[in-house]
Design an enzyme around this catalytic site. Structure first.
Site, short mmCIF file in Angstrom:
data_model
loop_
_atom_site.label_atom_id
_atom_site.label_comp_id
_atom_site.label_asym_id
_atom_site.label_seq_id
_atom_site.Cartn_x
_atom_site.Cartn_y
_atom_site.Cartn_z
N GLU A 31 -39.56 -45.03 75.02
CA GLU A 31 -38.20 -45.57 74.99
C GLU A 31 -37.36 -44.82 76.01
O GLU A 31 -37.34 -43.60 76.03
CB GLU A 31 -37.61 -45.43 73.58
CG GLU A 31 -36.12 -45.69 73.46
CD GLU A 31 -35.69 -47.08 73.94
OE1 GLU A 31 -36.28 -48.07 73.49
OE2 GLU A 31 -34.75 -47.15 74.78
N ALA A 46 -26.52 -59.96 63.73
CA ALA A 46 -27.04 -59.39 62.48
C ALA A 46 -27.40 -60.48 61.46
O ALA A 46 -27.20 -60.32 60.27
CB ALA A 46 -26.04 -58.40 61.87
N HIS A 49 -31.62 -66.07 60.69
CA HIS A 49 -31.43 -67.50 60.83
C HIS A 49 -32.40 -68.28 59.96
O HIS A 49 -33.52 -67.82 59.70
CB HIS A 49 -31.64 -67.91 62.30
CG HIS A 49 -30.56 -67.43 63.20
ND1 HIS A 49 -29.41 -68.14 63.42
CD2 HIS A 49 -30.44 -66.30 63.93
CE1 HIS A 49 -28.62 -67.47 64.27
NE2 HIS A 49 -29.24 -66.34 64.59
N LYS A 249 -21.17 -73.42 72.51
CA LYS A 249 -21.90 -73.12 71.29
C LYS A 249 -20.98 -72.69 70.15
O LYS A 249 -21.35 -72.72 68.99
CB LYS A 249 -22.96 -72.07 71.55
CG LYS A 249 -24.05 -72.12 70.50
CD LYS A 249 -25.28 -71.35 70.88
CE LYS A 249 -26.21 -71.29 69.68
NZ LYS A 249 -26.79 -69.99 69.47
N CYS A 399 -17.15 -38.75 56.31
CA CYS A 399 -16.48 -39.95 56.84
C CYS A 399 -15.64 -40.55 55.73
O CYS A 399 -16.17 -41.04 54.73
CB CYS A 399 -17.53 -40.95 57.32
SG CYS A 399 -16.86 -42.60 57.64
#
Lengths: 478, 428
Positions: A31, A46, A49, A249, A399
């Site tokens: 990578e 994300a 489909h 689209k 966080c």
């Protein structure tokens, strides 16, 4: 000598790696970025489909439907967030209805289950914030949403647990044919291998063209998105698509598995394979068009915007297979939408091809399960108390916006293929992903990274390479 | 389950002053829950001076100002827990909090004072286009890195937004050796205090470009440059006015947002203009016994006024508890009939409080508000229904400087049928 070298560590490559790790083979992943999930896999819709979009008989159609079917079991085995929330394709005008019907018919031919056409009233009933003008919609209950980072990282970690080696910051510069297979030269030395899988995303054409005369051409097709805060996350519960039509689209409106709301994408072709910048026109278009199908969108809740690049091949389908003139080299190229959905099926298909061609034998000790990072918010109070007693770091919120503890961040750093940068932490834990966009937690996460990795604060990066966060210390130039 | 009379959420300037005041008003058990490692909140990173001119009649730095209140809180025996994050507050004022030592805490309060402060608006909220490299910081994050940790976040700096933190950071970064090239401001006026523009920009020769914004960010890994452009009256960039700045850092000082996620989750009604709770004259929110003060209520410019407002919130919260114990408080308190709304007229963006209940009012009530544009030689008008009761001359008023006026209880008594109070601005 490796049996298989996989180029790229996005969701396609890691899906291949995970499937191949079932077999007795020496495998590695190369990578060019510092982490998993740094390209197309990290910036997309994300969405899982249903499978009515792609042309009947195409690889896209076949692998979409298969990937969708595989998702539930995988999400359980590998512990990544996935939810079947269903999707709606909205038809606003009666004259567009034939095109909706066309999608329905195609879905049926592609083998999509439970597809239905709803009339306007039925749509409003299940999704009250749909535009009042809605005429009809295609409802696909099998569509879903997934955490793309979660899925990609889960594949990677599970592959690593099954012996796949990962080399990051390792860019492929050239490939030459050898007697036994291939020699790959990279920014970090050469690798010998029998087989190569090309899962290089927008660079898959460049890698392919290193070995084959039958050139591929991949266009980076940029899609821009806006992400809204949790407070807007339940504005719709289904993924809402526009009916593709004379205005292009269209822009989708989708809840995310983490309770945000996502709007996008645009589609602009760019020659720049690193061109992940957003543009004024693009963002304006997202905000304007998202409101066509969904009313009262709380645009003040936008917390960030981003762009991803789809790897669009000229032939408009996935390319999975060996080029005639390069045996021993397997393309997984042109993986654009529905690539995230199809990834598990691509992995299965690629591993199937290699199993047959290489005569791979299954391992007895394949580990099929992987545990994700524990989210203590999912525990009941007693279990949470016990956890903090044993590991006090889970009582320390780092966080504030996403309520992520030091315990989760430590886990993200120390697990296999652990996080090395702020973005690495963010993709694994969501620390910094919230409404303040890491304003409060970045300095504290940097401290934890520096302490745990035993490096200087100045060496902490946002996303590897030259993305250092601090430039020096006060007055060092005076 | 622990029990406290008053639990204050947040130990910054508002929380400290509210807790001290509650103690002074006769409360015995007052607890501050603070998520950071020390009390004082954001004051700890504000090492410049200029704090305390109103409260202490002297000029202090942020940490000095905080220190005085921390000492007062200790003297008043206010209890506090550090590194403790409040996860949830229920409508009946049961608080769930989290820390390393004690794990999950459950605390029942008789009254709650919200003092969580605010957060900085991020780049995403502005939808600034471009790449997303390292080197983009909110001004407050940069301030923490520089002032508390000693790290320089960048060397060649462009600042977007002329809020006070941005102005202060322009000076601080310059003093620490960075080159601050320009401060760009979307509006035709600065959102910061006049004195900060003079002392932080003018004194260092840093240009301020009004009606300008960032239209592009360059650099894939680290910021390499930004493009500024002039904007029209609607804030839209004007094509052809683009200017490129080479830099490695972009600081954003583009607004503060009250942090009301806890409030929203417990059902507190918010004002869409301030993003803070709607409060009564007693600074009580729409949830019975829950009060708010400081930047969680509305964003202030000066900490002195935060302290003053918080002091009132502490007093009112104590009074609420006493009244409840003595059974003085009617269950219907806060019902619509007895609320007189404070309405915003011409030129006024919001008021705090949002409404007044005369029977709960102290002798005088400070009303704080902000104007929508820059005024020179103007009047502040207050109307009781249609009758003008205050017509006060101001030489200067600007959105960046909070305004205040005082309403007298005796004045309201003269209008027993009063339906609304309207505050407005008038050009002279």
């Amino acid at each position: 000598m490796y049996d298989v070298v996989i180029i790229g560590a996005g969701v396609t490559s890691t899906a291949c790696a995970r499937e191949l790790s079932r077999y007795q083979a020496k495998i590695c992943v190369l990578e060019k970025e510092e982490d998993l999930c740094c390209g197309t896999s990290k910036a997309n819709s994300a969405i899982v489909h249903a499978g009515y979009d792609a042309r009947e008989g195409s690889l896209k159609a076949k692998l979409n439907v298969r990937g969708n079917e595989m998702m539930e079991k995988l999400a359980q085995e590998l512990d990544f967030p996935f939810k079947r929330n269903g999707s709606l394709v909205i038809c606003l005008h009666e004259e567009d209805f034939p095109r909706l019907k066309e999608l329905y018919d195609r879905g049926i031919k592609n083998g999509v289950r439970d597809l239905r056409i709803l009339d306007g009233e039925q749509v409003k009933e299940i999704e009250p914030n749909i535009s009042d003008q809605v005429y009809a919609a295609l409802y696909a209950p099998t569509a879903g949403i997934v955490c793309p980072f979660g899925m990609n990282i889960a594949f990677g970690e599970n592959a690593a647990a099954n012996g796949v080696e990962f080399y990051f910051d390792t860019e492929v510069n050239g490939i030459i044919r050898t007697e036994e297979g291939w020699e790959i030269s990279t920014s970090r030395g050469t690798f010998q291998t029998r087989w190569i899988i090309n899962g290089a995303g927008v660079y898959a054409d460049r890698i392919h063209n290193m070995v084959s005369g039958k050139n591929l051409h991949i266009t980076a097709r940029r899609g821009e998105y806006c992400l809204l805060d949790h407070s807007a996350g339940d504005h719709v519960s289904h993924t809402v698509f526009a009916l593709p039509g004379k205005y292009g689209k269209g822009i989708l409106v989708a809840p995310t598995v983490h309770g945000n709301l996502l709007l996008g994408p645009t589609a602009i072709d760019t020659e720049n394979k690193e061109g992940t910048c957003t543009t004024r026109e693009g963002l304006d278009q997202v905000l304007e068009k998202a409101g066509m199908n969904v009313k009262n969108l709380p645009m003040r809740q936008v917390i960030t915007s981003f762009a991803g690049l789809r790897a669009h091949e000229d032939g408009d389908d996935f390319i999975i297979g060996e080029p005639e003139d390069a045996p021993g080299f397997l393309d997984c190229a042109g993986i654009e939408s529905p690539g995230l959905t199809a990834a598990p099926a691509i992995g299965e298909m690629a591993a199937g091809i290699l199993k047959e061609k290489m005569g791979l034998k299954e391992k007895a000790d394949f580990i099929s399960e992987r545990k994700g990072i524990l989210d203590p918010k999912t525990l009941d109070k007693d279990a949470y108390r016990k956890l903090i007693k044993e590991q006090p770091a889970y009582g320390n919120i780092i966080c504030r916006c996403e309520k992520i503890t030091e315990g989760e961040i430590l886990d993200a750093i120390h697990r296999p293929l652990g996080a090395k940068s702020l973005d690495g932490i963010k993709r694994r834990t969501r620390a910094g992903m919230g409404r303040c966009q890491s304003g409060f937690c970045a300095p504290r996460t940097m401290e934890i990274l520096a302490r745990e990795l035993q490096v200087d604060m100045a060496d902490i990066t946002k996303s590897g390479g030259h993305s250092g966060i601090i430039e020096g210390v006060n007055k060092d130039s005076l | 389950m622990e029990n406290y009379e008053i639990v204050v959420i947040g130990g910054g300037p508002a929380g400290l002053a509210a807790a001290i005041s509650a103690k002074k008003s006769g409360m015995r058990k007052v607890l501050i829950l603070e998520r950071d490692r020390e009390l004082g909140g954001i004051l700890n990173q504000c090492i410049h001076n200029g704090f305390g001119l109103h409260t202490f009649k002297e000029e202090l730095t942020g940490p000095e100002y905080a220190e005085r209140f921390i000492r007062m809180a200790q003297e008043a025996e206010v209890e506090y827990r550090l590194n403790t994050m409040v996860m949830d507050i229920s409508g009946d004022k049961k608080i769930t909090a989290l820390n390393k030592e004690e794990g999950l805490l459950e605390i029942q309060a008789e009254a709650v004072i919200l003092a969580m402060g605010c957060r900085e608006r991020s780049r995403g909220a502005l939808n600034i286009p471009g790449y997303r490299p390292a080197g983009i910081f909110s001004a407050g994050t940069a301030q923490r890195l520089v002032n508390m940790e000693g790290y320089l976040p960048g060397r060649e700096v462009v600042i977007l937004g002329s809020g006070d933190i941005g102005l202060i950071m322009a000076r601080r970064m310059t003093l620490e050796g960075a080159n601050v090239k320009v401060v760009a401001e979307l509006m035709p006026y600065s959102g910061g205090l006049k004195r900060n523009i003079v002392q932080c920009l003018d004194d260092f020769g840093i240009p301020l470009k009004l009606s300008h914004t960032v239209v592009d960010i360059k650099g894939k890994e680290r910021v390499e440059g930004v493009t500024l452009a002039q904007v029209d009256e609607k804030g839209k960039p004007i094509p052809g006015t683009e200017e490129e700045y080479r830099c490695d850092t972009l600081l954003l000082s583009v607004g503060l947002i009250p942090e009301n996620e806890l409030s929203r989750e417990m059902g507190v009604k918010l004002n869409p203009v301030t993003s803070g709770p709607q409060v009564s004259e007693s600074l009580e929110t729409s949830v019975d016994g829950v009060f708010a003060c400081g930047n969680v209520l509305h964003v202030h410019d000066l900490v002195d006024f935060v302290s003053e407002e918080a002091e009132a919130a502490g007093r009112h919260a104590a009074e609420y508890i006493k009244a409840k114990r003595e059974d003085r408080r009617e269950p219907e308190a806060g019902s619509a009939q007895e609320q007189i709304p404070l309405e915003t007229g011409e030129g006024v963006r919001y008021t705090v409080p949002s409404f007044v209940r005369p029977e709960y009012m102290e002798d005088s009530l400070k009303v704080r508000f902000r104007v929508g544009k820059v005024y020179r030689n103007c009047y502040v008008n207050v109307r009781f229904d249609e009758e003008q009761v205050i017509h006060k001359k101001r030489l200067y008023a600007a959105p960046g400087e909070m305004e205040e006026l005082t309403l007298k209880k005796e004045q309201l008594a003269e209008f027993p049928q009063l339906k609304k109070i309207t505050i407005s601005m008038e050009e002279a």
